[in-house]
Design a protein around this motif. Structure first.
Motif, PDB file in Angstrom:
ATOM      1  N   SER A 632      10.084  21.718   7.037  1.00  0.00           N
ATOM      2  CA  SER A 632      10.016  20.910   8.262  1.00  0.00           C
ATOM      3  C   SER A 632       8.702  20.149   8.340  1.00  0.00           C
ATOM      4  CB  SER A 632      10.193  21.802   9.490  1.00  0.00           C
ATOM      5  OG  SER A 632       9.054  22.629   9.701  1.00  0.00           O
ATOM      6  N   LEU A 633       7.620  20.761   7.868  1.00  0.00           N
ATOM      7  CA  LEU A 633       6.329  20.065   7.845  1.00  0.00           C
ATOM      8  C   LEU A 633       6.333  18.944   6.817  1.00  0.00           C
ATOM      9  CD1 LEU A 633       3.829  23.052   8.193  1.00  0.00           C
ATOM     10  CD2 LEU A 633       4.520  21.415   9.955  1.00  0.00           C
ATOM     11  N   LEU A 634       6.964  19.184   5.665  1.00  0.00           N
ATOM     12  CA  LEU A 634       7.069  18.119   4.662  1.00  0.00           C
ATOM     13  C   LEU A 634       7.834  16.924   5.219  1.00  0.00           C
ATOM     14  CD1 LEU A 634       7.786  19.890   1.247  1.00  0.00           C
ATOM     15  CD2 LEU A 634       5.647  18.883   2.053  1.00  0.00           C
ATOM     16  N   LEU A 635       8.905  17.201   5.959  1.00  0.00           N
ATOM     17  CA  LEU A 635       9.664  16.111   6.562  1.00  0.00           C
ATOM     18  C   LEU A 635       8.814  15.329   7.555  1.00  0.00           C
ATOM     19  CD1 LEU A 635      13.143  17.776   7.193  1.00  0.00           C
ATOM     20  CD2 LEU A 635      12.647  15.872   5.660  1.00  0.00           C
ATOM     21  N   LEU A 636       8.033  16.024   8.339  1.00  0.00           N
ATOM     22  CA  LEU A 636       7.173  15.356   9.310  1.00  0.00           C
ATOM     23  C   LEU A 636       6.118  14.500   8.609  1.00  0.00           C
ATOM     24  CD1 LEU A 636       6.267  14.871  12.206  1.00  0.00           C
ATOM     25  CD2 LEU A 636       4.884  16.971  12.045  1.00  0.00           C
ATOM     26  N   ILE A 637       5.500  15.050   7.571  1.00  0.00           N
ATOM     27  CA  ILE A 637       4.495  14.295   6.815  1.00  0.00           C
ATOM     28  C   ILE A 637       5.128  13.065   6.170  1.00  0.00           C
ATOM     29  CG2 ILE A 637       2.961  14.366   4.809  1.00  0.00           C
ATOM     30  CD1 ILE A 637       2.499  17.352   5.481  1.00  0.00           C
ATOM     31  N   SER A 638       6.334  13.226   5.635  1.00  0.00           N
ATOM     32  CA  SER A 638       7.029  12.098   5.007  1.00  0.00           C
ATOM     33  C   SER A 638       7.311  10.999   6.018  1.00  0.00           C
ATOM     34  CB  SER A 638       8.340  12.578   4.380  1.00  0.00           C
ATOM     35  OG  SER A 638       8.098  13.538   3.369  1.00  0.00           O
ATOM     36  N   ALA A 639       7.704  11.394   7.219  1.00  0.00           N
ATOM     37  CA  ALA A 639       7.955  10.404   8.266  1.00  0.00           C
ATOM     38  C   ALA A 639       6.689   9.648   8.626  1.00  0.00           C
ATOM     39  CB  ALA A 639       8.520  11.100   9.499  1.00  0.00           C
ATOM     40  N   VAL A 640       5.558  10.362   8.702  1.00  0.00           N
ATOM     41  CA  VAL A 640       4.282   9.727   9.019  1.00  0.00           C
ATOM     42  C   VAL A 640       3.879   8.754   7.910  1.00  0.00           C
ATOM     43  CG1 VAL A 640       1.803  10.144   9.326  1.00  0.00           C
ATOM     44  CG2 VAL A 640       3.468  11.610  10.481  1.00  0.00           C
ATOM     45  N   VAL A 641       4.067   9.150   6.647  1.00  0.00           N
ATOM     46  CA  VAL A 641       3.708   8.288   5.514  1.00  0.00           C
ATOM     47  C   VAL A 641       4.515   6.992   5.547  1.00  0.00           C
ATOM     48  CG1 VAL A 641       3.848   8.051   3.010  1.00  0.00           C
ATOM     49  CG2 VAL A 641       2.886  10.123   4.001  1.00  0.00           C
ATOM     50  N   LEU A 642       5.823   7.077   5.762  1.00  0.00           N
ATOM     51  CA  LEU A 642       6.641   5.863   5.782  1.00  0.00           C
ATOM     52  C   LEU A 642       6.269   4.967   6.951  1.00  0.00           C
ATOM     53  CD1 LEU A 642      10.266   6.827   4.703  1.00  0.00           C
ATOM     54  CD2 LEU A 642       8.323   6.108   3.326  1.00  0.00           C
ATOM     55  N   LEU A 643       5.985   5.558   8.093  1.00  0.00           N
ATOM     56  CA  LEU A 643       5.586   4.752   9.242  1.00  0.00           C
ATOM     57  C   LEU A 643       4.238   4.082   8.985  1.00  0.00           C
ATOM     58  CD1 LEU A 643       6.667   4.021  12.042  1.00  0.00           C
ATOM     59  CD2 LEU A 643       5.315   5.915  12.980  1.00  0.00           C
ATOM     60  N   TRP A 644       3.343   4.806   8.339  1.00  0.00           N
ATOM     61  CA  TRP A 644       2.021   4.275   7.965  1.00  0.00           C
ATOM     62  C   TRP A 644       2.184   3.075   7.038  1.00  0.00           C
ATOM     63  CZ3 TRP A 644      -2.834   6.893   9.042  1.00  0.00           C
ATOM     64  CH2 TRP A 644      -3.941   6.315   8.445  1.00  0.00           C
ATOM     65  N   ILE A 645       3.011   3.222   6.019  1.00  0.00           N
ATOM     66  CA  ILE A 645       3.242   2.140   5.063  1.00  0.00           C
ATOM     67  C   ILE A 645       3.944   0.970   5.745  1.00  0.00           C
ATOM     68  CG2 ILE A 645       4.607   1.499   3.039  1.00  0.00           C
ATOM     69  CD1 ILE A 645       3.956   4.290   1.913  1.00  0.00           C
ATOM     70  N   GLY A 646       4.929   1.261   6.571  1.00  0.00           N
ATOM     71  CA  GLY A 646       5.651   0.194   7.258  1.00  0.00           C
ATOM     72  C   GLY A 646       4.746  -0.652   8.127  1.00  0.00           C
ATOM     73  N   ALA A 647       3.811   0.005   8.833  1.00  0.00           N
ATOM     74  CA  ALA A 647       2.891  -0.735   9.694  1.00  0.00           C
ATOM     75  C   ALA A 647       1.806  -1.437   8.888  1.00  0.00           C
ATOM     76  CB  ALA A 647       2.259   0.219  10.712  1.00  0.00           C
ATOM     77  N   GLY A 648       1.232  -0.741   7.895  1.00  0.00           N
ATOM     78  CA  GLY A 648       0.114  -1.303   7.138  1.00  0.00           C
ATOM     79  C   GLY A 648       0.494  -2.430   6.207  1.00  0.00           C
ATOM     80  N   PHE A 649       1.744  -2.421   5.743  1.00  0.00           N
ATOM     81  CA  PHE A 649       2.188  -3.434   4.783  1.00  0.00           C
ATOM     82  C   PHE A 649       3.270  -4.349   5.358  1.00  0.00           C
ATOM     83  CE2 PHE A 649       0.226  -0.127   2.323  1.00  0.00           C
ATOM     84  CZ  PHE A 649      -0.517  -0.833   1.382  1.00  0.00           C
ATOM     85  N   HIS A 650       3.374  -4.382   6.680  1.00  0.00           N
ATOM     86  CA  HIS A 650       4.182  -5.364   7.416  1.00  0.00           C
ATOM     87  C   HIS A 650       5.678  -5.262   7.163  1.00  0.00           C
ATOM     88  CE1 HIS A 650       0.280  -6.900   8.328  1.00  0.00           C
ATOM     89  NE2 HIS A 650       0.069  -7.369   7.115  1.00  0.00           N
ATOM     90  N   LEU A 651       6.150  -4.074   6.768  1.00  0.00           N
ATOM     91  CA  LEU A 651       7.588  -3.865   6.773  1.00  0.00           C
ATOM     92  C   LEU A 651       8.085  -3.718   8.203  1.00  0.00           C
ATOM     93  CD1 LEU A 651       8.018  -1.367   3.789  1.00  0.00           C
ATOM     94  CD2 LEU A 651       8.151  -3.864   3.781  1.00  0.00           C
ATOM     95  N   ILE A 652       7.182  -3.334   9.079  1.00  0.00           N
ATOM     96  CA  ILE A 652       7.459  -3.339  10.505  1.00  0.00           C
ATOM     97  C   ILE A 652       6.796  -4.580  11.081  1.00  0.00           C
ATOM     98  CG2 ILE A 652       7.068  -2.161  12.706  1.00  0.00           C
ATOM     99  CD1 ILE A 652       7.161   0.472  11.204  1.00  0.00           C
ATOM    100  N   GLY A 653       7.573  -5.491  11.527  1.00  0.00           N
ATOM    101  CA  GLY A 653       7.069  -6.763  12.030  1.00  0.00           C
ATOM    102  C   GLY A 653       8.219  -7.751  12.101  1.00  0.00           C
ATOM    103  N   PHE A 654       7.971  -8.875  12.736  1.00  0.00           N
ATOM    104  CA  PHE A 654       9.033  -9.864  12.915  1.00  0.00           C
ATOM    105  C   PHE A 654       8.528 -11.245  12.500  1.00  0.00           C
ATOM    106  CE2 PHE A 654      10.049  -6.417  15.811  1.00  0.00           C
ATOM    107  CZ  PHE A 654      11.371  -6.180  15.495  1.00  0.00           C
ATOM    108  N   GLY A 655       9.441 -12.056  12.021  1.00  0.00           N
ATOM    109  CA  GLY A 655       9.098 -13.402  11.586  1.00  0.00           C
ATOM    110  C   GLY A 655       9.577 -13.649  10.176  1.00  0.00           C
TER     111      GLY A 655
END
Length: 658
Positions: A632-655
């Protein structure tokens, strides 16, 4: 991973500090007496640069290089003392029909060598007093380029690639003439973000060059194509040169076919929306005439004083490496000053070099990339071997003592980004496979995963002065900029005029984010697969899930979002791969897919994080085993990593700008 790397390499194909590094007195004292290294033919007599010798030398190199690299054809032109010394065609302009390359008539797409025409046009208008190199370019435009930190962009910034622009890919190239807008429309539809202060950072920019071409249009009162035909091609006798797309009817039969591999099928004619930066088509002979004009102190193109200003005004941001002139960039070699420009599209690869003091120029173009993009090494070796043959040199280098060299190498270790980069769009995610890593070799020296040797092998670097290295047994130098005892930027001689490498902040470093992402996707994939597998196993053995209702819901929700997260990451990789594999995809045809991904990505990543948190709560408060708690902790860490990458590398964004 291989797919991500392929995308990064393709962007590179589409794609090539303010002060010197601060050196403390103690560091400066570590340099020992110079060592002497013999380069070139040594005691052997230097051959005369005459047609018979150059032809024999080319015959010994070019046919083998093309055959070994699975390339189609090439043209080489050498000029000397205001005349063509030799011009040679090698291989095929069209492999299927066995049409040979003719240096006088066969046409090659010039890609970024086209920029030299634009810069020559600019200098003509500078000479006439119609353009001021240091004036805000908005003076000449009918739309606005915003300042950066209160500082405007000048024509000098554009000519030295220090305008500070983010890279632009959208609509840059196409195969369909209907998708090529007017120059003004192409520039106005997407003004790139500014990511550096003007004049501070070398960052090669197609947009910046085309902006200069548009200023040529507006200041001269002539369309760009008309201007260069009247004021550059006509005076120099370049009768088989054009920026027009598609080609004029009289030139179409002369066009070479372009290939990725000589043994493959030819590609369609490549079109550029930003024409002044890469749309010229020309014969080798015409490029020889262009070199002669510049070597002749401007010849019919400009006054000697203007040519001197263009050639001799050097911006050197990382001394002592090569600097940037006004349009040309330095590729100094064997103690000689050389000015150059290269150009690469998927199928055509060109470069010219002029030696102003020796009144010598050499140009080559190829109509195939060849195996592993061998066109680059072929032309690099051509230039270096030409200089070694006719301009031999005894290189004298200093040395830094071993202890200091090891310390400086340790200071270099880290992850770096090219200054020419896609910083503000989702394509930034390709940095996860494309950042530059500097590490230590087994001898304690620096090891660089960029700029490999001609055979693809890593170069061995020797420190010859504080924070200046030279390739062992070679000529390339690397130098670093140091601030407050920390290396913040470096570059190498071949790229320093227009690109540097800046240290990546830890939170965006691929050194840990890439393995973290791969590990996270592995955890999520296993979780998603284990869900149906465990359900089938329970059904087979008649065992019911012994979980409270809320815990069961969190369990299922987490597994569902894990599967969706893996799916959306794979979809991003496939989307970027498809986008970059074909020029036609860069003009908006795949916007529907981009918008879809931009909508679902934050929903899925945030949903994964929330469900993983909910799952942790139920697992750790319920009667679950150690492995369940750990997972369960690995799943939580994995979720944080993907969200981190999505925000830092603009996979989360519009345009849809990229």
């Amino acid at each position: 991973m291989r797919l991500i790397r392929s995308c990064a390499m393709l962007v590179a194909a589409m794609l090539v500090g303010v002060m010197a590094p601060a050196v403390s007195p103690s560091a400066a004292q570590t340099a020992t007496k110079p060592q002497t290294k013999l380069r070139g033919p040594g005691p052997l007599p230097v051959p005369a640069m005459v047609k018979s010798d150059v032809d024999a030398w080319l015959d010994g190199y070019m046919p083998y290089a093309l055959l070994r690299g699975d390339a189609a054809g090439a043209v080489v032109v050498v000029v000397k003392d205001g005349k063509v010394l030799t011009q040679r065609g090698f291989g095929y302009a069209d492999v299927g029909t066995r049409r040979r390359v003719d240096p006088e008539t066969t046409l090659f797409r010039q890609a970024s060598v086209s920029k030299l025409i634009t810069w020559t046009a600019v200098m003509q208008l500078v000479e006439q007093g119609k353009i001021d190199l240091d004036r805000d370019i908005n003076t000449y435009l009918d739309f606005r380029i915003p300042p950066f930190g209160g500082k405007p962009v000048t024509m000098r910034n554009l000519m030295t690639h220090t305008g500070g622009f983010d890279e632009v890919q959208r609509g840059l190239n196409s195969y369909d003439p209907k998708k090529i807008p007017s120059l003004g429309d192409a520039l106005k539809r997407q003004v790139p973000y500014r990511i550096y202060a003007p004049g501070t950072t070398p960052a090669y920019s197609n947009y910046g060059t085309s902006l200069a071409g548009y200023i040529v249009e507006r200041v001269s009162g002539l369309p760009y194509n008309d201007y260069v035909e009247r004021h550059i091609f006509a005076p120099t006798g370049m009768t088989r040169s054009t920026f027009r797309q598609p080609l004029p009817g009289r030139l179409q039969p002369l066009m070479a076919s372009g290939y990725m591999l000589g043994s493959g099928k030819p590609g369609p004619f490549e079109l550029s929306s930003l024409a002044p930066s890469g749309a010229m088509t020309a014969s080798g002979a015409d490029m020889g005439r262009f070199m002669i004009a510049h070597l002749g102190k401007g010849g019919p193109l400009m006054k000697p004083a203007t040519a001197a200003q263009m050639h001799d005004t050097i911006l050197r941001l990382i001394p002592p490496l090569n600097g940037m002139a006004l349009g040309f960039y330095e590729q100094n070699i064997n103690g000689r000053r050389a000015l150059s420009h290269a150009g690469d599209s998927p199928n055509f690869h060109s470069q010219l070099w002029i030696f102003p003091e020796e009144n010598v120029g050499i140009y080559m173009s190829m109509n195939a990339a060849g195996t592993q993009n061998v066109s680059g090494p072929i032309r690099s070796y051509l230039f270096e071997a030409f200089a070694d043959r006719y301009f031999p040199f005894e290189q004298r280098d200093g040395r830094v003592d071993a202890a200091t060299a090891r310390e400086h190498a340790r200071m270099m270790v880290g992850t770096y980004n090219k200054t020419r980069r896609l910083e503000t769009s989702f394509l930034k995610a390709m940095e996860l496979a494309g950042q530059t890593k500097v590490s230590l070799d087994r001898d304690g020296g620096i090891r660089l995963n960029a700029v490999p040797g001609i055979g693809g092998q890593p170069r061995k670097w020797v420190e010859i002065a504080p924070f200046v290295w030279r390739e062992a047994g070679g000529r390339m130098r690397l130098a670093a900029k140091v601030e407050n005892g920390r290396v913040v930027r470096f570059s190498v001689d071949s790229a320093s005029p227009y690109i540097a490498f800046d240290r990546v902040p830890w939170y965006l470093s691929a050194a840990w984010l890439t393995p973290a992402m791969l590990a996270s996707l592995g955890v999520l994939l296993l979780t998603a697969i284990a869900w149906p597998v465990s359900a089938l196993a329970r059904r087979y053995y008649g065992v019911k899930a012994d979980l409270p209702s809320a815990a069961l819901k969190s369990y299922r929700l987490t597994r569902g979002f894990a599967a969706l997260a893996v799916t959306v990451m794979v979809a991003w990789i496939l989307f970027v791969s498809t986008l970059l594999r074909d020029f036609s995809s860069l003009s908006g045809e795949l916007d529907w897919a981009l918008i879809t991904l931009q909508v679902v990505t934050p929903i899925i990543f945030l949903g994964l994080l929330v469900s993983a948190l909910w799952n942790v709560r139920h697992v750790w408060t319920g009667k679950r085993g150690r492995f369940a708690k750990f997972w369960s902790l690995l799943l939580l860490i994995s979720a944080v990593v993907l969200l981190w990458i999505g925000a830092g590398f603009h996979l989360i964004g519009f345009g849809t700008h990229f």
